[in-house]
Design a protein around this motif. Structure first.
Motif, PDB file in Angstrom:
ATOM      1  N   PRO A 126      39.271  48.192  45.668  1.00  0.00           N
ATOM      2  CA  PRO A 126      38.861  47.270  44.614  1.00  0.00           C
ATOM      3  C   PRO A 126      39.959  46.313  44.166  1.00  0.00           C
ATOM      4  O   PRO A 126      39.665  45.237  43.644  1.00  0.00           O
ATOM      5  CB  PRO A 126      38.442  48.183  43.460  1.00  0.00           C
ATOM      6  N   ASN A 127      41.227  46.698  44.370  1.00  0.00           N
ATOM      7  CA  ASN A 127      42.338  45.813  44.006  1.00  0.00           C
ATOM      8  C   ASN A 127      43.595  46.252  44.761  1.00  0.00           C
ATOM      9  O   ASN A 127      43.610  47.318  45.388  1.00  0.00           O
ATOM     10  CB  ASN A 127      42.576  45.787  42.484  1.00  0.00           C
ATOM     11  N   THR A 128      44.614  45.422  44.729  1.00  0.00           N
ATOM     12  CA  THR A 128      45.833  45.735  45.492  1.00  0.00           C
ATOM     13  C   THR A 128      46.553  46.956  44.929  1.00  0.00           C
ATOM     14  O   THR A 128      47.168  47.701  45.684  1.00  0.00           O
ATOM     15  CB  THR A 128      46.797  44.539  45.539  1.00  0.00           C
ATOM     16  N   GLU A 129      46.466  47.184  43.620  1.00  0.00           N
ATOM     17  CA  GLU A 129      47.102  48.367  43.039  1.00  0.00           C
ATOM     18  C   GLU A 129      46.489  49.649  43.607  1.00  0.00           C
ATOM     19  O   GLU A 129      47.206  50.595  43.925  1.00  0.00           O
ATOM     20  CB  GLU A 129      46.973  48.358  41.503  1.00  0.00           C
ATOM     21  N   ALA A 130      45.177  49.669  43.739  1.00  0.00           N
ATOM     22  CA  ALA A 130      44.497  50.847  44.308  1.00  0.00           C
ATOM     23  C   ALA A 130      44.895  51.035  45.774  1.00  0.00           C
ATOM     24  O   ALA A 130      45.173  52.158  46.212  1.00  0.00           O
ATOM     25  CB  ALA A 130      42.985  50.698  44.178  1.00  0.00           C
ATOM     26  N   ARG A 131      44.928  49.931  46.516  1.00  0.00           N
ATOM     27  CA  ARG A 131      45.329  50.017  47.936  1.00  0.00           C
ATOM     28  C   ARG A 131      46.760  50.533  48.051  1.00  0.00           C
ATOM     29  O   ARG A 131      47.044  51.450  48.824  1.00  0.00           O
ATOM     30  CB  ARG A 131      45.211  48.650  48.606  1.00  0.00           C
TER      31      ARG A 131
END
Length: 157
Positions: A126-131
């Motif tokens: 859902p976002n780069t932080e999650a990735r």
């Protein structure tokens, strides 16, 4: 022979992509992803106990499982959006320790002939932080260990 995992996470995307070859026919590789009794034997890193609480492997079905150590439980759930035998699985994936960070995952099963197959996957976060959190969590090492266990299982199928 152990085949290498190729895991890519291009910097400017929300995606992680992987490829792994197996010395087993595509039907066996797919079956190991489809049947709860088999999934339980290989999914996840060494040293974790796996308990499957729900496994409805069909389009629009769902799953929930727990990986346990002596210290903690890690719960995961999702929905099987599309299941196409020996070809592909599209599913969601959520680690319940990070609620609302749901990934959509694509897995393609390819017949390479001569009793060999390839699994290709793409996970969209859902976002780069999650990735980045997944990548820094030891996910790659867990995938490598899980696929090593899958190699052993596939020899028995």
């Amino acid at each position: 022979m152990t085949n290498a995992l190729d895991l890519n996470a291009p910097v400017d995307t929300l995606a992680m992509e992987f490829t792994r070859e197996f010395d087993a026919p595509v039907q066996a590789l797919y079956r190991a992803h489809a049947e709860a009794d088999l999934v339980k034997q290989w999914l996840g890193p060494h040293g974790l106990e796996m308990r499957i609480e729900e496994w409805d492997f069909r389009s629009h079905g769902g799953y929930r499982y727990v990986h346990s150590t002596s210290d903690a439980d890690y719960r995961f759930n999702g929905t099987f959006h599309t299941v196409r035998e020996n070809e592909m699985i599209i599913q969601t994936f959520e680690f319940e320790g990070a609620p609302d960070m749901v990934n959509i995952e694509f897995m393609w099963f390819e017949d390479l002939g001569n009793g060999r197959s390839r699994l290709r996957g793409r996970s969209i976060c859902p976002n780069t932080e999650a990735r980045d959190a997944l990548l820094s969590s030891g996910m790659e090492g867990g995938m490598v260990e899980g696929y090593e266990k899958l190699d052993v299982l596939l020899k028995s199928l």
